[in-house]
Motif scaffolding. Structure first.
Motif, PDB file in Angstrom:
ATOM      1  N   GLY A 176      11.673   6.620 -14.992  1.00  0.00           N
ATOM      2  CA  GLY A 176      12.573   5.561 -15.416  1.00  0.00           C
ATOM      3  C   GLY A 176      13.807   5.431 -14.552  1.00  0.00           C
ATOM      4  N   GLU A 177      14.028   6.390 -13.636  1.00  0.00           N
ATOM      5  CA  GLU A 177      15.172   6.292 -12.740  1.00  0.00           C
ATOM      6  C   GLU A 177      14.668   5.824 -11.378  1.00  0.00           C
ATOM      7  N   PRO A 178      15.027   4.633 -10.950  1.00  0.00           N
ATOM      8  CA  PRO A 178      14.499   4.126  -9.679  1.00  0.00           C
ATOM      9  C   PRO A 178      14.995   4.936  -8.494  1.00  0.00           C
ATOM     10  N   ALA A 179      14.091   5.211  -7.562  1.00  0.00           N
ATOM     11  CA  ALA A 179      14.462   5.941  -6.357  1.00  0.00           C
ATOM     12  C   ALA A 179      15.054   4.980  -5.340  1.00  0.00           C
ATOM     13  N   VAL A 180      16.020   5.459  -4.598  1.00  0.00           N
ATOM     14  CA  VAL A 180      16.568   4.705  -3.482  1.00  0.00           C
ATOM     15  C   VAL A 180      16.450   5.564  -2.243  1.00  0.00           C
ATOM     16  N   CYS A 200       0.850  -1.191   0.000  1.00  0.00           N
ATOM     17  CA  CYS A 200       0.000   0.000   0.000  1.00  0.00           C
ATOM     18  C   CYS A 200       0.888   1.243   0.000  1.00  0.00           C
ATOM     19  N   SER A 201       0.985   1.877  -1.155  1.00  0.00           N
ATOM     20  CA  SER A 201       1.862   3.043  -1.293  1.00  0.00           C
ATOM     21  C   SER A 201       1.100   4.328  -0.940  1.00  0.00           C
ATOM     22  N   PRO A 202       1.858   5.336  -0.455  1.00  0.00           N
ATOM     23  CA  PRO A 202       3.288   5.348  -0.159  1.00  0.00           C
ATOM     24  C   PRO A 202       3.607   4.501   1.071  1.00  0.00           C
ATOM     25  N   VAL A 203       4.767   3.817   1.016  1.00  0.00           N
ATOM     26  CA  VAL A 203       5.107   2.878   2.069  1.00  0.00           C
ATOM     27  C   VAL A 203       6.624   2.829   2.221  1.00  0.00           C
ATOM     28  N   TYR A 204       7.060   2.275   3.315  1.00  0.00           N
ATOM     29  CA  TYR A 204       8.471   2.117   3.673  1.00  0.00           C
ATOM     30  C   TYR A 204       9.296   1.671   2.465  1.00  0.00           C
ATOM     31  N   PRO A 205      10.277   2.462   2.020  1.00  0.00           N
ATOM     32  CA  PRO A 205      10.982   2.162   0.768  1.00  0.00           C
ATOM     33  C   PRO A 205      11.620   0.779   0.678  1.00  0.00           C
ATOM     34  N   PRO A 206      12.185   0.203   1.749  1.00  0.00           N
ATOM     35  CA  PRO A 206      12.749  -1.144   1.603  1.00  0.00           C
ATOM     36  C   PRO A 206      11.738  -2.203   1.177  1.00  0.00           C
ATOM     37  N   PHE A 207      10.433  -1.947   1.325  1.00  0.00           N
ATOM     38  CA  PHE A 207       9.463  -2.906   0.803  1.00  0.00           C
ATOM     39  C   PHE A 207       9.711  -3.142  -0.683  1.00  0.00           C
ATOM     40  N   TYR A 208      10.015  -2.082  -1.407  1.00  0.00           N
ATOM     41  CA  TYR A 208      10.264  -2.205  -2.840  1.00  0.00           C
ATOM     42  C   TYR A 208      11.603  -2.910  -3.095  1.00  0.00           C
ATOM     43  N   VAL A 240      10.612   8.482  -2.585  1.00  0.00           N
ATOM     44  CA  VAL A 240      11.159   7.136  -2.462  1.00  0.00           C
ATOM     45  C   VAL A 240      10.161   6.163  -1.837  1.00  0.00           C
ATOM     46  N   PHE A 241       9.031   6.684  -1.350  1.00  0.00           N
ATOM     47  CA  PHE A 241       8.013   5.842  -0.718  1.00  0.00           C
ATOM     48  C   PHE A 241       6.997   5.307  -1.723  1.00  0.00           C
ATOM     49  N   GLY A 242       7.208   5.584  -3.014  1.00  0.00           N
ATOM     50  CA  GLY A 242       6.341   5.048  -4.041  1.00  0.00           C
ATOM     51  C   GLY A 242       5.245   6.004  -4.447  1.00  0.00           C
ATOM     52  N   THR A 243       4.299   5.483  -5.210  1.00  0.00           N
ATOM     53  CA  THR A 243       3.201   6.297  -5.731  1.00  0.00           C
ATOM     54  C   THR A 243       2.472   7.009  -4.597  1.00  0.00           C
ATOM     55  N   GLY A 244       2.283   8.312  -4.781  1.00  0.00           N
ATOM     56  CA  GLY A 244       1.632   9.121  -3.752  1.00  0.00           C
ATOM     57  C   GLY A 244       2.597   9.840  -2.846  1.00  0.00           C
ATOM     58  N   GLY A 245       3.893   9.583  -2.989  1.00  0.00           N
ATOM     59  CA  GLY A 245       4.865  10.195  -2.086  1.00  0.00           C
ATOM     60  C   GLY A 245       5.500  11.465  -2.594  1.00  0.00           C
ATOM     61  N   ALA A 246       5.480  11.700  -3.901  1.00  0.00           N
ATOM     62  CA  ALA A 246       6.134  12.894  -4.452  1.00  0.00           C
ATOM     63  C   ALA A 246       5.501  14.159  -3.866  1.00  0.00           C
TER      64      ALA A 246
END
Length: 410
Positions: free
Chosen positions: A344-348, A122-130, A372-378
């Motif tokens: 196209g550039e993956p976030a870390v 469920c995004s946005p979520v803790y980045p290490p999930f990705y 970096v937390f995914g869709t909805g985080g920007a």
């Protein structure tokens, strides 16, 4: 004699000065230059809880630094879960020790999914999930949170359908409480998750690392206590609540219908946690409750203080009041700052963009960048308010001055 009432002097968040904190060598305090106030990674600005420090000191004095043994950690967690959450069906024999929560998640995924299978988050979520899911050879499918930052059953069901169509054994990786929003899922919401997961054939793995950090006014519901969650797993640790990230040890817990799966976990996984880590986490859950209560009082005060500071210094920023964790999710889209990074550039996790970059460059305050937390985080930033009121006040005042300067220059 009755215990003294909690006081500001005993608030763990007020016991260390900025100069003392800057002597630390952990990532929070060494990633950035000394003039930066670091409110990003999930480390707290507290000394060790005395029961934890005593357990470690005793082990060092005895030279007790060998291999971990026994079930004391699981027993201590079971006692804590019964006292705090009313979880009386906790089974020590349905647990296994793992190095940390995310490594435990990966190992459970290896038990119940296949390479190429889908894992819903469920995004946005803790980045290490990705990162961890992808590196384990599984595919992430997002079920974005709703406008209220709570799980959206419609989005969840659609993601479950996609996951079922994508592979043979899909899973749902639940964040409970949710990082970065601080939402604590209600029992009825978790019941919906269990019903949907059963309908679409997904196994649920619940990351409950922040479970002890539910703030006043809200109650934590362990996922494994929900009807329909019998074939699910939970990962728990004292890491966040007692600031033990450097002392590796977590527990994977299986529901009654998942115990046979957990029993298939390779023995070598349990060799990853350190003996000192197991001792520290055991002491935290068994005798660290009074210290935790003081911390929760302090965090509750900081939660209210942050609301006042944002209203005063950052009126264009929306503060979503967290129900748990010590993380604040700040909506900075009203500042008009370009967000995210090129497609196209993956976030870390270490990437900075948009508001977080501006606050670091102009305010010398380090925050986690929302993209970096995914869709909805920007356009959002995550702020760690587990620090002293003085540091929090100075950080938000700096952020306000940086926004004023940005708007003046625009």
């Amino acid at each position: 004699m009755a215990s003294p009432a909690p006081s500001a002097a005993r608030n763990p968040l007020t016991l260390l000065t900025l100069d003392e904190l800057r002597q630390r060598t952990s990532v929070k305090w060494r990633m950035h230059a000394p003039d930066v106030l670091p409110l990003w990674v999930a480390e707290m600005d507290v000394p060790l809880a005395p029961p934890v420090a005593d357990a470690l000191r005793r082990a060092v004095d005895l030279g007790d630094t060998g291999y971990a043994y026994g079930t004391a950690y699981a027993e201590a967690l079971g006692e804590f879960a019964a006292r705090r959450w009313g979880w009386h069906g906790f089974r020590v024999d349905h647990t296994t020790v793992v190095p940390d929560v995310m490594m435990g998640v990966v190992e459970v995924l290896r038990l119940v999914t296949d390479p190429g299978d889908a894992v819903v988050v469920c995004s946005p979520v803790y980045p290490p999930f990705y990162a961890f899911v992808s590196n384990a050879g599984r595919r992430v499918i997002e079920a974005p949170l709703g406008p209220d930052l709570r799980m959206d059953p419609v989005a969840l069901e659609e993601a479950f359908r996609r996951a079922r169509a994508h592979g043979r054994r899909p899973a749902f990786l639940l964040c409970n409480p949710h990082n970065p929003t601080g939402v604590v899922h209600r029992r009825e919401e978790l019941e919906t998750v269990a019903e949907l997961a059963d309908r679409h054939g997904l196994r649920v793995i619940s990351d409950e690392i922040h479970a002890p950090l539910v703030l006043p006014g809200t109650h934590f519901t362990p996922y494994l206590t929900v009807a329909g969650a019998e074939n699910a797993f939970a990962l728990l640790s004292a890491s966040k609540a007692w600031n033990l990230a450097g002392l590796k040890a977590a527990l994977a817990v299986a529901g009654p219908q998942a115990a046979a799966d957990l029993a298939r976990m390779p023995e070598e996984v349990s060799h990853g946690p350190s003996h000192l880590g197991v001792l520290a986490h055991t002491a935290a859950f068994r005798t660290g409750g009074p210290w935790l209560d003081l911390l929760l009082d302090g965090l509750d005060g900081n939660r209210a203080l942050l609301a006042a500071l944002v209203a005063e210094h950052l009126p264009s920023v929306t503060y979503h009041r967290p129900e748990g964790t010590y993380l604040a999710w700040l909506d900075c889209t009203g500042l008009g700052i370009a967000t995210g990074q090129p497609a196209g550039e993956p976030a870390v996790v270490s990437d900075l963009a948009g508001p977080a970059k501006m606050f670091l460059d102009r305010a010398r305050v380090a925050l986690s960048s929302g993209h970096v937390f995914g869709t909805g985080g920007a356009g959002f930033v995550r702020l760690n308010f587990a620090t002293s009121p003085a540091i929090l006040t100075e950080a938000v005042a700096r952020m306000g001055r940086a926004v004023d300067a940005h708007l003046s220059a625009s």
